[in-house]
Design an enzyme around this catalytic site. Structure first.
Site, short mmCIF file in Angstrom:
data_model
loop_
_atom_site.label_atom_id
_atom_site.label_comp_id
_atom_site.label_asym_id
_atom_site.label_seq_id
_atom_site.Cartn_x
_atom_site.Cartn_y
_atom_site.Cartn_z
N SER A 37 -19.54 141.41 -101.06
CA SER A 37 -19.26 141.55 -99.76
C SER A 37 -20.37 141.90 -99.05
O SER A 37 -20.82 141.27 -97.80
CB SER A 37 -18.12 142.32 -99.44
N CYS A 79 -7.46 141.26 -99.89
CA CYS A 79 -8.67 141.71 -100.38
C CYS A 79 -9.27 142.66 -99.43
O CYS A 79 -9.87 141.87 -98.34
CB CYS A 79 -9.40 140.68 -101.00
N VAL A 81 -13.70 137.89 -105.14
CA VAL A 81 -14.03 137.33 -103.92
C VAL A 81 -14.47 138.63 -103.12
O VAL A 81 -14.29 139.59 -103.51
CB VAL A 81 -12.60 136.87 -103.19
N1 LIG Z 1 -18.01 144.57 -105.37
C1 LIG Z 1 -17.25 143.43 -105.01
C2 LIG Z 1 -15.89 143.76 -104.98
C3 LIG Z 1 -15.09 142.82 -104.65
C4 LIG Z 1 -13.56 142.73 -105.33
O1 LIG Z 1 -13.15 143.74 -106.17
N2 LIG Z 1 -12.60 141.75 -104.91
C5 LIG Z 1 -11.56 141.72 -105.81
C6 LIG Z 1 -10.21 141.37 -104.80
S1 LIG Z 1 -9.97 142.65 -103.57
C7 LIG Z 1 -11.40 140.40 -106.86
O2 LIG Z 1 -11.96 139.49 -106.59
N3 LIG Z 1 -10.73 140.90 -107.97
C8 LIG Z 1 -10.79 139.77 -108.99
C9 LIG Z 1 -10.69 140.22 -110.49
O3 LIG Z 1 -11.01 141.54 -110.45
O4 LIG Z 1 -10.83 139.41 -111.42
C10 LIG Z 1 -17.51 143.23 -103.34
O5 LIG Z 1 -18.10 144.06 -102.45
O6 LIG Z 1 -17.43 142.03 -103.13
#
Ligand SMILES: N[C@@H](CCC(=O)N[C@@H](CS)C(=O)NCC(=O)O)C(=O)O
Length: 269
Positions: A110, A57, A97
């Site tokens: 993040s 990720c 995450v």
């Molecule tokens: N806006 C979030 C985006 C985080 C994100 O998209 N993480 C993805 C993995 S790269 C995730 O956890 N996906 C799980 C899902 O979509 O259910 C950040 O900046 O932390």
């Protein structure tokens, strides 16, 4: 099957073996293998900082980079995001995450995680104390979505014949960062990296994947002299080396994600 997909599958076959590197003694990997539904949450000791993450990720990588750069002691629990454990969803109802937890305190997203880390572990401070400069920095990572969205659009555009237009947009967006870097120095932080460097780096690590699909997507030294020198410098940072994954590993993960069966544990024995 699209040509992009065929291309990715071919590269996957040619993939070199992913090598696990561990050089930071203070990281504990509570579960390198992704924990999914039906698992127990590993007990968290008082005073221990834990990061819930996923190895491929880019958003979680932002937080890993900042923790490592600041030499913060923390432990990692990797999550199977396709089959999220209830205990993970209880910590982040949005289900994404990275998530940080310490002594019952939980933060996610993040940008929020990284600002929290910068306040709690100020050595070295990565966000300027001057409000205006801090806002200028924040603009760079908050608008970086204009670049990241093209990481998904470029592969798609190859199939629907809009690649040239997509590449022009990609370069136009990168140019903003090239121009900014030209004014700032070797790093976005000047002579040393700041939060901007770490917030945008994960996608530059993934640029080689795009340039395999479309060679014109390469961040070359002719069009982007400052960004390409910066990429080389970034690659020398211990935190960047520690979180680095080979293009072949990213391609494998991306292909498995596209196929609906994400290989979260790729390369682990
Ligand atoms: N806006 C979030 C985006 C985080 C994100 O998209 N993480 C993805 C993995 S790269 C995730 O956890 N996906 C799980 C899902 O979509 O259910 C950040 O900046 O932390």
């Amino acid at each position: 099957m699209s040509s992009v997909f065929l291309c990715l599958q071919k590269l996957q076959k040619e993939a070199v073996l992913y090598i696990v590197r561990r050089s930071f003694s203070e990281i504990t990997i509570m579960s390198e293998k992704a924990l999914g539904r039906g698992t127990q949450c590993p007990p968290l000791a008082p005073g221990t900082l834990r990061l819930y993450s996923m190895r491929f990720c880019p958003y979680a990588q932002r937080t890993r980079l900042v923790l490592l750069h600041k030499n913060v002691t923390f432990e990692t629990v990797n999550i199977n995001l396709k089959q999220k454990p209830d205990w993970f969803k209880a910590r982040n109802p949005i289900g994404l995450v990275p998530v940080l937890e310490c002594d019952g305190k939980v933060v996610y997203e993040s940008n929020v995680c990284n600002e929290y880390i910068d306040n709690v572990y100020p050595n070295p401070k990565l966000i300027p104390s001057d409000f205006y400069l801090a806002s200028r920095d924040k603009l760079l990572w908050e608008t970086f979505g204009k670049v990241t969205e093209l990481f998904y659009e470029i592969p798609k555009s190859l199939a629907d014949g809009t690649l040239d237009r997509c590449l022009r947009r990609f370069k136009r967006q990168l140019k903003r960062y090239e121009d900014e870097l030209k004014q700032r120095g070797e790093y976005f932080g000047g002579s040393s990296p700041c939060m901007v460097d770490f917030m945008i780096w994960p996608w530059f690590e993934r640029v080689p994947i795009l340039s395999i699909i479309a060679p014109e997507a390469e961040v070359n030294s002719k069009e982007f002299p400052h960004l390409s020198s910066w990429m080389k410098l970034m690659m020398e940072l211990p935190a960047v080396k520690e979180t680095y994954e080979e293009p072949s590993a990213h391609i494998h993960f991306f292909s498995s994600l596209r196929a609906g069966n994400p290989d979260y544990d790729y390369g682990l024995s």
